[in-house]
Design a protein around this motif. Structure first.
Motif, mmCIF file in Angstrom:
data_model
loop_
_atom_site.group_PDB
_atom_site.id
_atom_site.type_symbol
_atom_site.label_atom_id
_atom_site.label_comp_id
_atom_site.label_asym_id
_atom_site.label_seq_id
_atom_site.Cartn_x
_atom_site.Cartn_y
_atom_site.Cartn_z
ATOM 1 N N VAL A 1 2.658 5.848 9.420
ATOM 2 C CA VAL A 1 2.481 4.535 10.054
ATOM 3 C C VAL A 1 3.829 3.818 10.108
ATOM 4 O O VAL A 1 4.640 3.931 9.180
ATOM 5 C CB VAL A 1 1.435 3.701 9.281
ATOM 6 C CG1 VAL A 1 1.313 2.296 9.864
ATOM 7 C CG2 VAL A 1 0.084 4.399 9.310
ATOM 8 N N THR A 2 4.052 3.104 11.207
ATOM 9 C CA THR A 2 5.345 2.433 11.426
ATOM 10 C C THR A 2 5.124 0.976 11.847
ATOM 11 O O THR A 2 4.010 0.598 12.203
ATOM 12 C CB THR A 2 6.133 3.148 12.544
ATOM 13 O OG1 THR A 2 5.280 3.197 13.710
ATOM 14 C CG2 THR A 2 6.528 4.562 12.139
ATOM 15 N N VAL B 1 12.415 0.217 6.335
ATOM 16 C CA VAL B 1 11.400 -0.840 6.135
ATOM 17 C C VAL B 1 10.498 -0.551 4.939
ATOM 18 O O VAL B 1 9.857 -1.453 4.424
ATOM 19 C CB VAL B 1 10.526 -1.070 7.381
ATOM 20 C CG1 VAL B 1 11.370 -1.319 8.604
ATOM 21 C CG2 VAL B 1 9.591 0.082 7.621
ATOM 22 N N TYR B 2 10.400 0.712 4.552
ATOM 23 C CA TYR B 2 9.586 1.194 3.429
ATOM 24 C C TYR B 2 8.082 1.111 3.680
ATOM 25 O O TYR B 2 7.329 2.020 3.397
ATOM 26 C CB TYR B 2 9.924 0.451 2.119
ATOM 27 C CG TYR B 2 9.095 0.944 0.949
ATOM 28 C CD1 TYR B 2 9.305 2.219 0.417
ATOM 29 C CD2 TYR B 2 8.073 0.160 0.410
ATOM 30 C CE1 TYR B 2 8.508 2.695 -0.624
ATOM 31 C CE2 TYR B 2 7.283 0.634 -0.629
ATOM 32 C CZ TYR B 2 7.505 1.902 -1.136
ATOM 33 O OH TYR B 2 6.725 2.369 -2.150
ATOM 34 N N HIS B 3 7.618 0.032 4.314
ATOM 35 C CA HIS B 3 6.201 -0.290 4.248
ATOM 36 C C HIS B 3 5.804 -1.215 5.390
ATOM 37 O O HIS B 3 6.587 -2.060 5.789
ATOM 38 C CB HIS B 3 6.022 -1.004 2.901
ATOM 39 C CG HIS B 3 4.625 -1.385 2.593
ATOM 40 N ND1 HIS B 3 4.014 -2.471 3.144
ATOM 41 C CD2 HIS B 3 3.724 -0.814 1.779
ATOM 42 C CE1 HIS B 3 2.787 -2.548 2.668
ATOM 43 N NE2 HIS B 3 2.585 -1.545 1.842
ATOM 44 N N CYS B 4 4.572 -1.087 5.872
ATOM 45 C CA CYS B 4 4.099 -1.993 6.936
ATOM 46 C C CYS B 4 2.933 -2.834 6.408
ATOM 47 O O CYS B 4 2.219 -2.397 5.511
ATOM 48 C CB CYS B 4 3.611 -1.199 8.139
ATOM 49 S SG CYS B 4 4.706 0.138 8.577
ATOM 50 N N ALA B 5 2.729 -4.003 7.024
ATOM 51 C CA ALA B 5 1.739 -4.979 6.529
ATOM 52 C C ALA B 5 0.378 -4.331 6.252
ATOM 53 O O ALA B 5 -0.241 -3.745 7.150
ATOM 54 C CB ALA B 5 1.597 -6.115 7.544
ATOM 55 N N THR B 6 -0.097 -4.478 5.032
ATOM 56 C CA THR B 6 -1.319 -3.784 4.604
ATOM 57 C C THR B 6 -2.559 -4.280 5.354
ATOM 58 O O THR B 6 -3.368 -3.468 5.827
ATOM 59 C CB THR B 6 -1.542 -3.979 3.081
ATOM 60 O OG1 THR B 6 -0.323 -3.637 2.421
ATOM 61 C CG2 THR B 6 -2.660 -3.110 2.559
ATOM 62 N N ALA B 7 -2.724 -5.591 5.463
ATOM 63 C CA ALA B 7 -3.953 -6.125 6.068
ATOM 64 C C ALA B 7 -4.076 -5.666 7.522
ATOM 65 O O ALA B 7 -5.157 -5.274 7.974
ATOM 66 C CB ALA B 7 -3.962 -7.645 5.980
ATOM 67 N N THR C 1 0.865 -1.177 0.000
ATOM 68 C CA THR C 1 0.000 0.000 0.000
ATOM 69 C C THR C 1 0.908 1.235 0.000
ATOM 70 O O THR C 1 2.113 1.115 -0.279
ATOM 71 C CB THR C 1 -0.985 -0.027 1.192
ATOM 72 O OG1 THR C 1 -1.828 1.124 1.121
ATOM 73 C CG2 THR C 1 -0.278 -0.052 2.529
ATOM 74 N N ARG C 2 0.381 2.382 0.342
ATOM 75 C CA ARG C 2 1.194 3.604 0.360
ATOM 76 C C ARG C 2 2.319 3.459 1.395
ATOM 77 O O ARG C 2 2.071 3.019 2.528
ATOM 78 C CB ARG C 2 0.288 4.787 0.705
ATOM 79 C CG ARG C 2 0.973 6.104 0.825
ATOM 80 C CD ARG C 2 -0.081 7.212 1.045
ATOM 81 N NE ARG C 2 0.568 8.435 1.457
ATOM 82 C CZ ARG C 2 0.789 8.769 2.722
ATOM 83 N NH1 ARG C 2 0.407 7.966 3.692
ATOM 84 N NH2 ARG C 2 1.401 9.894 3.002
ATOM 85 N N ALA C 3 3.527 3.850 1.042
ATOM 86 C CA ALA C 3 4.693 3.590 1.902
ATOM 87 C C ALA C 3 4.544 4.183 3.304
ATOM 88 O O ALA C 3 4.928 3.558 4.298
ATOM 89 C CB ALA C 3 5.951 4.160 1.249
ATOM 90 N N PHE C 4 3.978 5.392 3.397
ATOM 91 C CA PHE C 4 3.976 6.092 4.696
ATOM 92 C C PHE C 4 2.705 5.849 5.492
ATOM 93 O O PHE C 4 2.472 6.493 6.512
ATOM 94 C CB PHE C 4 4.192 7.596 4.468
ATOM 95 C CG PHE C 4 5.398 7.880 3.627
ATOM 96 C CD1 PHE C 4 6.638 7.392 4.019
ATOM 97 C CD2 PHE C 4 5.299 8.573 2.440
ATOM 98 C CE1 PHE C 4 7.768 7.618 3.244
ATOM 99 C CE2 PHE C 4 6.422 8.805 1.663
ATOM 100 C CZ PHE C 4 7.662 8.321 2.054
ATOM 101 N N GLY C 5 1.898 4.903 5.007
ATOM 102 C CA GLY C 5 0.685 4.566 5.746
ATOM 103 C C GLY C 5 -0.472 4.325 4.794
ATOM 104 O O GLY C 5 -0.698 5.104 3.871
#
Ligand code: PMP
Ligand code: GLN
Length: 424
Positions: free
Chosen positions: A97-98, A278-284, A65-69
């Protein structure tokens, strides 16, 4: 093969209290009140939201999804925190988001701290602040909360642990880049009062210092106390990053969803850090947390709000644990917030003798003895002090009371222990 493999930034940060005590608890304890996590399920609406996210029609929730949240999450966080702070927040620039609050903290230290910068840390502190400051090349500067004796015959409260204003002021200097504030505080459960926050805020403004405000326990406040956000005080919005955690908010520590809220002038640098790590956090997981917040936003302040119900339930558990500990002769410090309780074990020195001149603080030895001999795990308070100060407050241990069956099992152990002590 003589070339050193370890980078210098890892020197002295290899030990970790959670790794050590999680292993000890797994080996010896039947009852674990050590590491902070609940033994009861998260709310149904949140579990259902996660199920929908992973097994519903929206198959794109399995992709990046979007990298920052994830947009639904940053939008609802901006709405909620906008309401709480009384200002308009832009979901795209004022929220990020982190991977849990841990990554939010890591981004802050990496993004703001240079070699030679000082970071003020209030003791006792959540242990990771120290290695994270050091890994960024900064120097931690410690200032203690000092306990005042409680009134005759009364148990101590976390409110009795206070900063000395002159001592705090003396720690600020030209090198001070930031202060870390953690209210409600892990491990004591202290909820900083408006006066205490104003004192910190005035010093931040005077010395142009940032405030990294770890508020992961923001909803866990008891006895009608109020959690005050330092970012809402004059001059503080522009210099504060608020850090939160879905792990603590919705009792899903394993999901590792956290966030930062703050002005774009600070968050833009957190985004640089995040996109390059990390670029990205789990979308679900983000999608489910977004739905949880949406539900809470609609029920805000109402009796069926989880943010109203959870502290009510936890306060009862706190009081239950207080009774169990008093029975065996420990002296609990009543926490105003969090799901942790620190208890004084200094009366146990005849049962578990101190070893004079030992490098290991008494509370650490006591906690190990307790897990091995009583099957009950807790965390020594000295783990929340820097190396030089570990022996200043070394006769306390921290218990986690976010428990159902485990709390009852702990009471059984403590009641049995009480009977053994009473036996001739
Ligand atoms: N800050 C504090 C004060 C904590 O107690 C914790 C532990 N959960 C964290 C940050 C890290 O939170 P998370 O599990 O969301 O990474
Ligand atoms: N925050 C949790 C605690 O204080 C645990 C953190 C961890 O296990 N790393 O107990």
């Amino acid at each position: 093969m003589s070339r050193p493999v370890q980078a210098r930034r890892l020197e002295g940060v290899d030990k970790n209290i959670w790794v050590e005590f999680v292993k000890l608890a797994a080996t010896y304890s039947t009852v674990n009140l050590g590491q902070g996590f609940p033994d009861f399920p998260p709310p149904e609406f949140l579990k259902e939201a996660f199920s929908r996210a992973v097994s519903g029609e929206k198959h794109m929730l399995h992709q990046y999804t979007r990298a920052f949240g994830h947009p639904p999450l940053v939008k609802i966080l901006a709405q909620l925190f906008g309401k709480l702070l009384g200002r308009d927040l832009d979901p795209m620039t004022n929220v990020m988001v982190t991977v849990g609050a841990y990554q939010a903290l890591f981004c802050c230290f990496q993004a703001f701290i240079d070699e030679g910068d000082e970071v003020i840390i209030i003791e006792p502190f959540f242990d990771c602040y120290e290695p994270m400051v050091k890994m960024a090349g900064g120097t931690p500067v410690y200032v203690p909360l000092r306990p005042k004796a409680p009134k005759e015959g009364k148990l101590m409260s976390s409110a009795d642990w206070q900063l000395d204003p002159a001592e705090l002021a003396s720690k600020f200097s030209e090198q001070t880049k930031a202060i870390v504030l953690n209210s409600p505080n892990n491990p004591l459960g202290k909820v900083f009062s408006r006066g205490e926050l104003e004192l910190i805020a005035d010093l931040c403004v005077k010395h142009d210092a940032l405030c990294i405000s770890d508020e992961v326990y923001e909803w866990l406040v008891y006895d009608g106390k109020e959690h005050i956000r330092i970012a809402s005080l004059p001059g503080m919005w522009d210099r504060t990053v608020i850090i939160g955690s879905a792990g603590k908010t919705f009792n899903v520590t394993g999901w590792k969803v956290g966030w930062t809220v703050g002005p774009n002038r600070l968050l833009q640098h957190l985004r640089t850090m995040h996109q390059n790590s990390v670029y990205h956090c789990a979308t679900a997981a983000q999608d489910a947390v977004a739905q949880g917040f949406q539900r809470e936003f609609e029920h805000y302040g109402k009796p069926d709000s989880y943010f109203v119900q959870l502290p009510r339930e936890l306060q009862q558990k706190r009081d239950q644990l207080v009774q169990s500990l008093v029975a065996v002769g420990m002296k609990p410090i009543i926490p105003e917030g969090t799901y942790f309780l620190v208890a004084d074990i200094s009366e146990f020195k005849s049962e578990v003798p101190d070893v004079p001149n030992s490098d290991e603080p008494y509370d650490s030895r006591f906690a190990k003895w307790m897990v091995k001999n009583k099957g009950l795990a807790a965390i020594p308070l000295s783990a929340f002090y820097c190396g030089a100060h570990k022996n200043n407050y070394n006769s306390f241990i921290r218990f986690c009371f976010a428990k159902d069956a485990t709390l009852k099992a702990a009471d059984d152990i403590l009641q049995k222990w009480k009977l053994e002590k009473a036996a001739p």
